[in-house]
Design a protein around this motif. Structure first.
Motif, PDB file in Angstrom:
ATOM      1  N   GLY A  77       0.834  -1.193   0.000  1.00  0.00           N
ATOM      2  CA  GLY A  77       0.000   0.000   0.000  1.00  0.00           C
ATOM      3  C   GLY A  77       0.873   1.249   0.000  1.00  0.00           C
ATOM      4  N   ARG A  78       0.233   2.365  -0.072  1.00  0.00           N
ATOM      5  CA  ARG A  78       0.964   3.633  -0.098  1.00  0.00           C
ATOM      6  C   ARG A  78       1.784   3.827   1.177  1.00  0.00           C
ATOM      7  NH1 ARG A  78      -1.801   9.420  -0.790  1.00  0.00           N
ATOM      8  NH2 ARG A  78       0.098  10.580  -1.140  1.00  0.00           N
ATOM      9  N   HIS A  79       1.289   3.299   2.304  1.00  0.00           N
ATOM     10  CA  HIS A  79       1.977   3.376   3.591  1.00  0.00           C
ATOM     11  C   HIS A  79       2.087   1.974   4.168  1.00  0.00           C
ATOM     12  CE1 HIS A  79       1.508   7.714   3.454  1.00  0.00           C
ATOM     13  NE2 HIS A  79       0.265   7.490   3.056  1.00  0.00           N
ATOM     14  N   VAL A  80       3.179   1.720   4.889  1.00  0.00           N
ATOM     15  CA  VAL A  80       3.392   0.404   5.491  1.00  0.00           C
ATOM     16  C   VAL A  80       3.487   0.558   7.001  1.00  0.00           C
ATOM     17  CG1 VAL A  80       4.905  -1.606   5.620  1.00  0.00           C
ATOM     18  CG2 VAL A  80       4.566  -0.449   3.429  1.00  0.00           C
ATOM     19  N   LEU A  81       2.605  -0.149   7.703  1.00  0.00           N
ATOM     20  CA  LEU A  81       2.593  -0.179   9.157  1.00  0.00           C
ATOM     21  C   LEU A  81       3.155  -1.522   9.600  1.00  0.00           C
ATOM     22  CD1 LEU A  81       1.812   0.959  11.940  1.00  0.00           C
ATOM     23  CD2 LEU A  81      -0.489  -0.003  11.575  1.00  0.00           C
ATOM     24  N   LYS A  82       4.299  -1.473  10.284  1.00  0.00           N
ATOM     25  CA  LYS A  82       4.933  -2.677  10.812  1.00  0.00           C
ATOM     26  C   LYS A  82       4.739  -2.683  12.320  1.00  0.00           C
ATOM     27  CE  LYS A  82       8.351  -2.939   7.151  1.00  0.00           C
ATOM     28  NZ  LYS A  82       9.752  -3.185   6.837  1.00  0.00           N
ATOM     29  N   GLN A 102      -5.751  -4.996  13.434  1.00  0.00           N
ATOM     30  CA  GLN A 102      -6.317  -5.795  12.351  1.00  0.00           C
ATOM     31  C   GLN A 102      -7.827  -5.590  12.247  1.00  0.00           C
ATOM     32  OE1 GLN A 102      -4.567  -9.861  11.792  1.00  0.00           O
ATOM     33  NE2 GLN A 102      -3.420  -9.287  13.630  1.00  0.00           N
ATOM     34  N   ARG A 103      -8.485  -5.550  13.387  1.00  0.00           N
ATOM     35  CA  ARG A 103      -9.937  -5.327  13.383  1.00  0.00           C
ATOM     36  C   ARG A 103     -10.263  -3.945  12.830  1.00  0.00           C
ATOM     37  NH1 ARG A 103     -10.919  -4.854  18.562  1.00  0.00           N
ATOM     38  NH2 ARG A 103     -10.953  -2.609  18.338  1.00  0.00           N
ATOM     39  N   ASP A 104      -9.562  -2.918  13.324  1.00  0.00           N
ATOM     40  CA  ASP A 104      -9.857  -1.545  12.909  1.00  0.00           C
ATOM     41  C   ASP A 104      -9.568  -1.306  11.428  1.00  0.00           C
ATOM     42  OD1 ASP A 104     -10.630  -1.053  15.514  1.00  0.00           O
ATOM     43  OD2 ASP A 104      -8.762  -0.039  16.071  1.00  0.00           O
ATOM     44  N   LEU A 105      -8.497  -1.918  10.913  1.00  0.00           N
ATOM     45  CA  LEU A 105      -8.171  -1.747   9.492  1.00  0.00           C
ATOM     46  C   LEU A 105      -8.969  -2.697   8.607  1.00  0.00           C
ATOM     47  CD1 LEU A 105      -4.268  -1.315   9.602  1.00  0.00           C
ATOM     48  CD2 LEU A 105      -6.008   0.462   9.274  1.00  0.00           C
ATOM     49  N   GLY A 106      -9.499  -3.759   9.189  1.00  0.00           N
ATOM     50  CA  GLY A 106     -10.262  -4.740   8.411  1.00  0.00           C
ATOM     51  C   GLY A 106      -9.385  -5.632   7.553  1.00  0.00           C
ATOM     52  N   ILE A 107      -8.131  -5.816   7.975  1.00  0.00           N
ATOM     53  CA  ILE A 107      -7.195  -6.662   7.222  1.00  0.00           C
ATOM     54  C   ILE A 107      -6.388  -7.523   8.183  1.00  0.00           C
ATOM     55  CG2 ILE A 107      -6.987  -5.120   5.229  1.00  0.00           C
ATOM     56  CD1 ILE A 107      -4.368  -4.047   6.423  1.00  0.00           C
ATOM     57  N   LYS A 108      -5.733  -8.520   7.627  1.00  0.00           N
ATOM     58  CA  LYS A 108      -4.830  -9.400   8.380  1.00  0.00           C
ATOM     59  C   LYS A 108      -3.392  -9.041   8.004  1.00  0.00           C
ATOM     60  CE  LYS A 108      -8.141 -12.062  10.044  1.00  0.00           C
ATOM     61  NZ  LYS A 108      -8.575 -11.785  11.379  1.00  0.00           N
ATOM     62  N   THR A 113      -5.214  -2.441   2.937  1.00  0.00           N
ATOM     63  CA  THR A 113      -6.599  -1.972   3.037  1.00  0.00           C
ATOM     64  C   THR A 113      -7.193  -1.847   1.638  1.00  0.00           C
ATOM     65  OG1 THR A 113      -5.811   0.317   3.127  1.00  0.00           O
ATOM     66  CG2 THR A 113      -6.280  -0.761   5.236  1.00  0.00           C
ATOM     67  N   PRO A 114      -8.506  -2.012   1.519  1.00  0.00           N
ATOM     68  CA  PRO A 114      -9.146  -1.957   0.194  1.00  0.00           C
ATOM     69  C   PRO A 114      -8.866  -0.661  -0.581  1.00  0.00           C
ATOM     70  CG  PRO A 114     -10.684  -2.837   1.793  1.00  0.00           C
ATOM     71  CD  PRO A 114      -9.473  -2.366   2.569  1.00  0.00           C
ATOM     72  N   LYS A 117      -4.208   2.126   0.804  1.00  0.00           N
ATOM     73  CA  LYS A 117      -3.397   3.107   1.536  1.00  0.00           C
ATOM     74  C   LYS A 117      -2.467   2.508   2.581  1.00  0.00           C
ATOM     75  CE  LYS A 117      -6.178   7.097   0.570  1.00  0.00           C
ATOM     76  NZ  LYS A 117      -6.939   8.207   1.075  1.00  0.00           N
ATOM     77  N   VAL A 118      -2.852   1.412   3.236  1.00  0.00           N
ATOM     78  CA  VAL A 118      -2.030   0.882   4.326  1.00  0.00           C
ATOM     79  C   VAL A 118      -1.843  -0.628   4.174  1.00  0.00           C
ATOM     80  CG1 VAL A 118      -1.801   0.614   6.832  1.00  0.00           C
ATOM     81  CG2 VAL A 118      -2.852   2.681   5.906  1.00  0.00           C
ATOM     82  N   THR A 119      -0.581  -1.051   4.237  1.00  0.00           N
ATOM     83  CA  THR A 119      -0.247  -2.469   4.288  1.00  0.00           C
ATOM     84  C   THR A 119       0.212  -2.766   5.706  1.00  0.00           C
ATOM     85  OG1 THR A 119       0.391  -2.588   1.965  1.00  0.00           O
ATOM     86  CG2 THR A 119       1.317  -4.258   3.409  1.00  0.00           C
ATOM     87  N   LEU A 120      -0.254  -3.878   6.271  1.00  0.00           N
ATOM     88  CA  LEU A 120       0.057  -4.259   7.645  1.00  0.00           C
ATOM     89  C   LEU A 120       1.043  -5.421   7.644  1.00  0.00           C
ATOM     90  CD1 LEU A 120      -0.586  -3.854  10.660  1.00  0.00           C
ATOM     91  CD2 LEU A 120      -2.474  -5.487  10.368  1.00  0.00           C
TER      92      LEU A 120
END
Length: 158
Positions: A77-82, A102-108, A113-114, A117-120
């Motif tokens: 994604g545009r931003h990466v949260l590690k 994970q719950r708040d972003l809706g991803i694992k 994110t759909p 913008k953010v990759t976890l």
């Protein structure tokens, strides 16, 4: 036509990167790092080209990529949260924080994110043990986090 042009660009740029490193001892990691820096991930076409030029099997290159968690086979994604998953962070609420994120972003883990913008990503120690739980957003370290602080970080980049 656009896919063919993109594939040609990947091939040309990857060849230039390999040219720089192939005569070094142990060139695979520097090549993978530079390819990922160029494209934001290591495209399949580049992986095959690297294997061919270095006289390695595709499995050897893939094995190296999968061993080192920072290499990607798809664009991030545009931003990466590690988020740190090591013991110090876990002992100070890191597991709950990870679940909340994970719950708040809706991803694992390893998802984006759909909106793109953010990759976890999970990481195992950011070296901020005294400020646990910790995370890194786009290379910037953040410590003593809770759910509200992480959500604020995510909102700032969105």
């Amino acid at each position: 036509m656009a896919l063919q042009t993109q594939s040609q660009d990947i091939e040309k740029d990857t060849a230039a990167i390999i040219d720089v490193h192939e005569h070094q001892e142990g060139p695979l990691l520097p090549i993978l790092h530079d390819v990922q820096a160029k494209f934001g991930y290591v495209p399949e076409d580049a992986l095959l080209q690297i294997a061919d030029r270095l006289n390695l099997s595709r499995a050897e290159v893939h094995g190296t990529m999968s061993f080192y968690h920072d290499f990607r086979t798809e664009p991030a994604g545009r931003h990466v949260l590690k988020v740190c998953r090591a013991e110090a962070c876990q002992s100070l609420g890191g597991e709950k924080l990870a679940e909340d994120i994970q719950r708040d972003l809706g991803i694992k883990w390893h998802e984006t994110t759909p909106d793109g913008k953010v990759t976890l990503e999970p990481v195992y120690c950011l070296g901020l043990c005294s400020c646990a739980p910790a995370a890194m957003m786009d290379g910037n370290l953040h410590g003593r986090l809770d759910e509200a602080a992480v959500l604020k970080l995510v909102e700032e980049v969105k």
